[in-house]
Motif scaffolding. Structure first.
Motif, PDB file in Angstrom:
ATOM      1  N   GLU A  39       0.909  -1.191  -0.102  1.00 37.78           N
ATOM      2  CA  GLU A  39       0.037   0.021   0.035  1.00 37.78           C
ATOM      3  C   GLU A  39       0.730   1.379   0.087  1.00 37.78           C
ATOM      4  N   ASP A  40       1.965   1.353   0.543  1.00 38.88           N
ATOM      5  CA  ASP A  40       2.855   2.490   0.409  1.00 38.88           C
ATOM      6  C   ASP A  40       3.616   2.831  -0.934  1.00 38.88           C
ATOM      7  N   LEU A  41       3.526   1.637  -1.858  1.00 45.24           N
ATOM      8  CA  LEU A  41       4.222   1.764  -3.071  1.00 45.24           C
ATOM      9  C   LEU A  41       3.239   1.963  -4.229  1.00 45.24           C
ATOM     10  N   THR A  42       1.999   1.879  -3.756  1.00 43.19           N
ATOM     11  CA  THR A  42       0.919   1.998  -4.922  1.00 43.19           C
ATOM     12  C   THR A  42       0.912   3.280  -5.909  1.00 43.19           C
ATOM     13  N   ASP A  43       1.184   4.399  -5.357  1.00 44.49           N
ATOM     14  CA  ASP A  43       1.264   5.718  -5.944  1.00 44.49           C
ATOM     15  C   ASP A  43       2.540   5.612  -6.884  1.00 44.49           C
ATOM     16  N   ARG A  44       3.426   5.051  -6.525  1.00 49.67           N
ATOM     17  CA  ARG A  44       4.766   5.138  -7.577  1.00 49.67           C
ATOM     18  C   ARG A  44       4.344   4.060  -8.514  1.00 49.67           C
ATOM     19  N   ALA A  45       3.586   3.095  -8.201  1.00 49.29           N
ATOM     20  CA  ALA A  45       3.377   1.983  -9.450  1.00 49.29           C
ATOM     21  C   ALA A  45       2.405   2.575 -10.514  1.00 49.29           C
ATOM     22  N   GLU A  46       1.518   3.224  -9.802  1.00 53.81           N
ATOM     23  CA  GLU A  46       0.611   3.964 -10.766  1.00 53.81           C
ATOM     24  C   GLU A  46       0.992   4.789 -11.860  1.00 53.81           C
ATOM     25  N   GLN A  47       2.199   5.533 -11.572  1.00 57.01           N
ATOM     26  CA  GLN A  47       2.955   6.545 -12.241  1.00 57.01           C
ATOM     27  C   GLN A  47       3.603   5.723 -13.442  1.00 57.01           C
ATOM     28  N   ARG A  48       3.999   4.358 -13.518  1.00 60.23           N
ATOM     29  CA  ARG A  48       4.418   3.724 -14.384  1.00 60.23           C
ATOM     30  C   ARG A  48       3.562   2.938 -15.040  1.00 60.23           C
ATOM     31  N   THR A  49       2.359   2.623 -14.494  1.00 56.51           N
ATOM     32  CA  THR A  49       1.329   1.570 -15.178  1.00 56.51           C
ATOM     33  C   THR A  49       0.097   2.206 -15.085  1.00 56.51           C
ATOM     34  N   GLY A  50      -0.187   3.150 -15.661  1.00 54.88           N
ATOM     35  CA  GLY A  50      -1.434   3.986 -15.383  1.00 54.88           C
ATOM     36  C   GLY A  50      -2.638   3.401 -16.221  1.00 54.88           C
ATOM     37  N   SER A  51      -2.418   2.412 -16.962  1.00 56.29           N
ATOM     38  CA  SER A  51      -3.692   1.736 -17.522  1.00 56.29           C
ATOM     39  C   SER A  51      -3.975   0.498 -16.931  1.00 56.29           C
ATOM     40  N   ALA A  52      -3.099   0.145 -16.002  1.00 51.37           N
ATOM     41  CA  ALA A  52      -3.645  -1.079 -15.152  1.00 51.37           C
ATOM     42  C   ALA A  52      -4.530  -1.069 -14.160  1.00 51.37           C
ATOM     43  N   VAL A  53      -5.038  -2.179 -13.672  1.00 54.59           N
ATOM     44  CA  VAL A  53      -5.659  -2.523 -12.534  1.00 54.59           C
ATOM     45  C   VAL A  53      -4.785  -2.322 -11.321  1.00 54.59           C
ATOM     46  N   HIS A  54      -4.962  -1.542 -10.307  1.00 53.17           N
ATOM     47  CA  HIS A  54      -4.199  -1.574  -9.283  1.00 53.17           C
ATOM     48  C   HIS A  54      -4.590  -1.992  -7.829  1.00 53.17           C
ATOM     49  N   VAL A  55      -3.935  -2.970  -7.292  1.00 52.47           N
ATOM     50  CA  VAL A  55      -4.461  -3.645  -6.029  1.00 52.47           C
ATOM     51  C   VAL A  55      -3.385  -3.458  -4.919  1.00 52.47           C
ATOM     52  N   SER A  56      -3.761  -2.858  -3.703  1.00 47.21           N
ATOM     53  CA  SER A  56      -2.685  -2.554  -2.707  1.00 47.21           C
ATOM     54  C   SER A  56      -2.917  -3.554  -1.421  1.00 47.21           C
ATOM     55  N   VAL A  57      -1.858  -4.001  -1.028  1.00 52.69           N
ATOM     56  CA  VAL A  57      -1.990  -5.064   0.067  1.00 52.69           C
ATOM     57  C   VAL A  57      -0.895  -4.515   1.232  1.00 52.69           C
ATOM     58  N   SER A  58      -1.192  -4.864   2.377  1.00 47.41           N
ATOM     59  CA  SER A  58      -0.457  -4.641   3.477  1.00 47.41           C
ATOM     60  C   SER A  58       0.185  -5.993   4.061  1.00 47.41           C
ATOM     61  N   ASP A  59      -0.391  -7.043   3.731  1.00 48.85           N
ATOM     62  CA  ASP A  59       0.169  -8.637   4.391  1.00 48.85           C
ATOM     63  C   ASP A  59       0.435  -9.256   2.849  1.00 48.85           C
ATOM     64  N   PHE A  60       1.621  -9.704   2.821  1.00 48.36           N
ATOM     65  CA  PHE A  60       2.119 -10.340   1.494  1.00 48.36           C
ATOM     66  C   PHE A  60       1.612 -11.855   1.645  1.00 48.36           C
ATOM     67  N   MET A  61       1.475 -12.573   2.700  1.00 41.96           N
ATOM     68  CA  MET A  61       1.341 -13.835   2.691  1.00 41.96           C
ATOM     69  C   MET A  61      -0.086 -14.163   2.800  1.00 41.96           C
ATOM     70  N   SER A  62      -0.843 -13.657   3.486  1.00 38.91           N
ATOM     71  CA  SER A  62      -2.439 -14.021   3.754  1.00 38.91           C
ATOM     72  C   SER A  62      -3.177 -12.974   3.229  1.00 38.91           C
ATOM     73  N   SER A  63      -2.882 -12.022   2.618  1.00 41.32           N
ATOM     74  CA  SER A  63      -3.815 -10.851   2.233  1.00 41.32           C
ATOM     75  C   SER A  63      -5.120 -11.300   1.847  1.00 41.32           C
ATOM     76  N   PRO A  64      -6.325 -10.962   2.140  1.00 40.76           N
ATOM     77  CA  PRO A  64      -7.756 -11.149   1.542  1.00 40.76           C
ATOM     78  C   PRO A  64      -7.728 -10.671   0.383  1.00 40.76           C
ATOM     79  N   ARG A  65      -6.933  -9.554  -0.166  1.00 42.60           N
ATOM     80  CA  ARG A  65      -7.048  -9.401  -1.650  1.00 42.60           C
ATOM     81  C   ARG A  65      -6.758 -10.322  -2.463  1.00 42.60           C
ATOM     82  N   TYR A  66      -5.928 -11.256  -2.213  1.00 43.54           N
ATOM     83  CA  TYR A  66      -5.756 -12.145  -3.287  1.00 43.54           C
ATOM     84  C   TYR A  66      -6.828 -13.104  -3.537  1.00 43.54           C
ATOM     85  N   ASP A  67      -7.782 -13.379  -2.675  1.00 47.52           N
ATOM     86  CA  ASP A  67      -9.222 -13.716  -2.907  1.00 47.52           C
ATOM     87  C   ASP A  67      -9.985 -13.033  -3.600  1.00 47.52           C
ATOM     88  N   GLU A  68      -9.733 -11.572  -3.559  1.00 49.16           N
ATOM     89  CA  GLU A  68     -10.718 -10.762  -4.329  1.00 49.16           C
ATOM     90  C   GLU A  68     -10.300 -10.918  -5.768  1.00 49.16           C
TER      91      GLU A  68
END
Length: 690
Positions: A464-493
């Motif tokens: 989540e702390d890096l999403t803004d930087r990633a959006e600058q380089r990949t503006g046309s992509a869907v962006h998903v932010s996570v805070s937990d790399f191993m068991s984030s519920p966002r993976y199921d989403e």
């Protein structure tokens, strides 16, 4: 046979020109802010700038000493100005530094050597050395990368800094001499020749004819090669000599696109008419010209409207003698006005309005003449993206929800982090297992450093702390932010998103994908487990000579650290003791932690160095430290700290196996109960490659 190969050959040539143009623009666009700063300072403080013009108009009879000093082109005895030094030194050096860093995989060494080489070209010519910077900067970065590769991992411990600093200094000095003797004079001769050609076109009133080439080139995304490679360097040189340049408006004039979109808003039909008003705001105010390209592709004859509009705009600027002081990027009316000197403001405005009027009249006539509908805008948008070579960040404004980013099929996913060597590899492994386990085997899941991202991915996952930087380089992509790399519920989403956007797998495919390795399912060959349980892949030859990825000596079962920083140091010093990294890498691990947390989830932390610290890595290695009493890691409890040093990509499969361990409660329990380093190796080595 000839007819079938010609289109491919033409497309290949267009692709090469696009890539070359993108390469040039990637050197210039990150530094556009510096161009704008120079343009504003010039517009305000030179003798004919806004301050003196307004003062004279108000009858001010005092002196303009401070203003004249700032706007002076020289320095020292010639004045205290910054206008001249900025265009002579600052802007070319920024381009050269950016180009060198690009060619050395975003490494600072490449940027430094590129800047040194560019300085030689600057001092070897009397014109602003933008073209020279575009040559010497990338040459410096590329050649330094090749030289470093010659002695990579061959330097004796303790001599790395000496060799790195002197090699960069010696090679940079050599390239500076080459730039002074060869590049400077050559580029100046080319600039003089190109300027003479432009002068002939202006004197012969033929400059408007350039729109015949520039406007179609824009629609085919060939404009970067023309604009950044020719018009911007020549225009900046001309602006330095006479205070402005018409060349800055040959491609950036928003008038032709405005007129075309207005015609669709008034006389269009269907989706084209409905989307045109929104497209006008994006194009005219936002400066994103590509928004009108699909309208032309849907009805190719409308290219005549933007060509004639462009020609009218150029002719108007010639009539008024107007131009811009600096590039207008993006091509917004706001940027155009900001770059206009006082004497050209009327002419520049007139050129935009007249270009829009001509384009509107021609496009309206062609639309009224055509009894068919306005073409398939969705197909035209897809064709535009194919021409561009990647997805467009503004395409959803044309085609609505049908092609909205979150509803497009997702074929490629990238997990990005700051360095691309640790946390992203772990997250990508966990996410890949979930995605493929759901039956979406055709979806690729990779990991990369943010600095190496390109706008070619459908979905980007970041901390989540890096999403803004990633959006600058990949503006046309869907962006998903996570805070937990191993068991984030966002993976199921994400898996649920794939079920909505992608064709759902058949029951048989889902069963095959979900089956564990080695299980027999119809149509899938069973995978036999390795005889050694995978241990050799983890520990190299197991001879204990320190060459193992995870050496026995690098496993600590009772860590002594009580704080996060102590735990990072402890894990890093184990890597140093193993001979895998230089001592400076430990400090880089701390720097990485201050940027983005390396907490992975499931009580695991994965500290590793920054991207700039990779030269301090001698070979790939990891260290393992267990903290039975736990360590406070930014408010999260950590029991396992795995230090990572990845020299290349050979550690990524290992990180994938580690990720599989820490999402399996049984495997984590085995690590908690381990009595010896061999027990740890038995757990980490028992998995198949990710």
């Amino acid at each position: 046979m000839a007819t079938t190969t010609r289109p491919a050959r033409s497309g290949g040539m267009r692709l090469h020109v696009q890539r070359f143009g993108t390469f040039l623009s990637n050197m210039v666009l990150p530094n556009i802010g510096a161009f704008i700063a120079w343009g504003l300072i010039t517009a305000l403080f030179i003798e004919t700038g806004w301050i003196t013009t307004i003062g004279d108009a108000l009858g001010y009879s005092g002196g303009y000493g401070f203003v004249e000093d700032l706007g002076a082109w020289g320095s020292g005895a010639e004045g205290t100005g910054i206008v001249g030094p900025m265009i002579t030194y600052l802007l070319p050096l920024l381009i050269g530094y950016t180009g060198g860093r690009m060619m050395y995989d975003d490494n600072l060494r490449g940027g430094v050597v590129g800047a040194i080489a560019t300085m030689g070209a600057i001092t070897g010519a009397s014109v602003p050395m933008f073209l020279g910077a575009m040559v010497m900067g990338p040459l410096g970065g590329w050649s330094m990368k090749k030289l470093d590769a010659l002695w990579a991992h061959k330097i004796r411990p303790g001599f790395e800094m000496l060799v790195n600093n002197f090699s960069a200094g010696i090679w940079g000095g050599f390239l500076a001499v080459v730039g002074f003797v060869v590049a400077g004079p050559f580029v100046q001769a080319f600039s003089n020749l190109a300027s003479n050609v432009v002068d002939v076109l202006v004197e012969s009133n033929l400059l408007p004819l350039t729109s015949i080439f520039i406007e179609p080139a824009k629609v085919l995304f060939l404009n970067n090669a023309i604009n950044q490679g020719i018009l911007t360097p020549l225009g900046t040189t001309e602006a330095a000599e006479v205070g402005q340049s018409i060349l800055f408006l040959l491609e950036a004039n928003p008038g032709p696109g405005l007129g075309l979109l207005l015609a669709f808003a008034v006389f269009g039909r269907g989706a084209a008419k409905a989307s045109a008003p929104g497209a006008i705001l994006i194009q005219f105010i936002g400066g994103i010209h590509e928004i009108y390209f699909p309208y032309v592709l849907a009805k190719p004859k409308l290219i005549a409207a933007v060509i004639l509009g462009g020609m009218a705009g150029v002719a108007t600027n010639l009539l008024f003698g107007s131009g811009l002081r600096s590039p207008a990027s993006p091509g917004s009316i706001i940027a155009v006005w900001a770059a206009s000197p006082p004497s050209s403001l009327l002419g520049v405005t007139a050129s935009v309005l007249i270009a829009a009027a001509v384009s509107f009249v021609v496009a309206a006539f062609l639309l009224k003449l055509d009894k068919d509908d306005d073409g398939d805008l969705t197909a035209a948008t897809a064709a535009m993206e194919a021409n561009k070579g990647k997805k467009s960040s503004v395409s959803s404004a044309l085609t609505g929800a049908r092609t909205a980013r979150s509803e497009r099929p997702i074929r490629s996913i990238v997990f990005a982090c700051d360095a691309g060597m640790g946390s992203s590899a772990m997250g990508a492994s966990v996410l890949r297992k979930k995605v493929h386990g759901a039956g979406f085997d055709d979806v690729t899941v990779v990991n990369k450093a943010i600095s190496n991202l390109t706008d070619d991915y459908d979905l980007v996952v970041t901390h989540e702390d890096l999403t803004d930087r990633a959006e600058q380089r990949t503006g046309s992509a869907v962006h998903v932010s996570v805070s937990d790399f191993m068991s984030s519920p966002r993976y199921d989403e994400i898996v649920e998103m794939l079920k909505r956007t992608n064709a759902a797998p058949t029951a048989e495919e889902a069963t095959a994908a979900a089956a564990p390795d080695g299980a027999a399912v119809p149509g899938r060959q069973a995978t036999a487990p390795a005889a050694d349980g995978g241990l050799a892949r983890l520990t190299g030859d197991g001879n204990g000579d320190g060459s193992d990825v995870l050496a026995i000596e690098s496993i600590v079962l009772d860590g002594s650290a009580t704080t996060r920083d102590e735990a990072i140091t402890e894990a890093g010093e184990l890597l140093v003791a193993a001979g895998a990294v230089d001592p400076a890498y430990v400090q880089a691990m701390h720097e990485r932690e201050t940027s983005v947390s390396t907490y992975m989830g499931n009580r695991l932390a994965l500290p590793h160095g920054t991207n700039e610290a990779k030269p301090a890595i001698r070979r790939t290695a990891i260290s393992f430290v267990r903290h039975p009493r736990g360590v406070d890691w930014n408010g999260k409890e950590v029991s396992f700290v795995i230090g990572v040093a990845g020299a290349g990509d050979d550690h990524l499969k290992l990180l994938g196996r580690i990720a599989e361990v820490f999402v399996d409660p049984e495997q984590v329990a085995r690590l908690e109960a381990a009595q010896s380093p061999a027990d740890v190796l038995a757990v980490l080595g028992s998995l198949q490659p990710a």
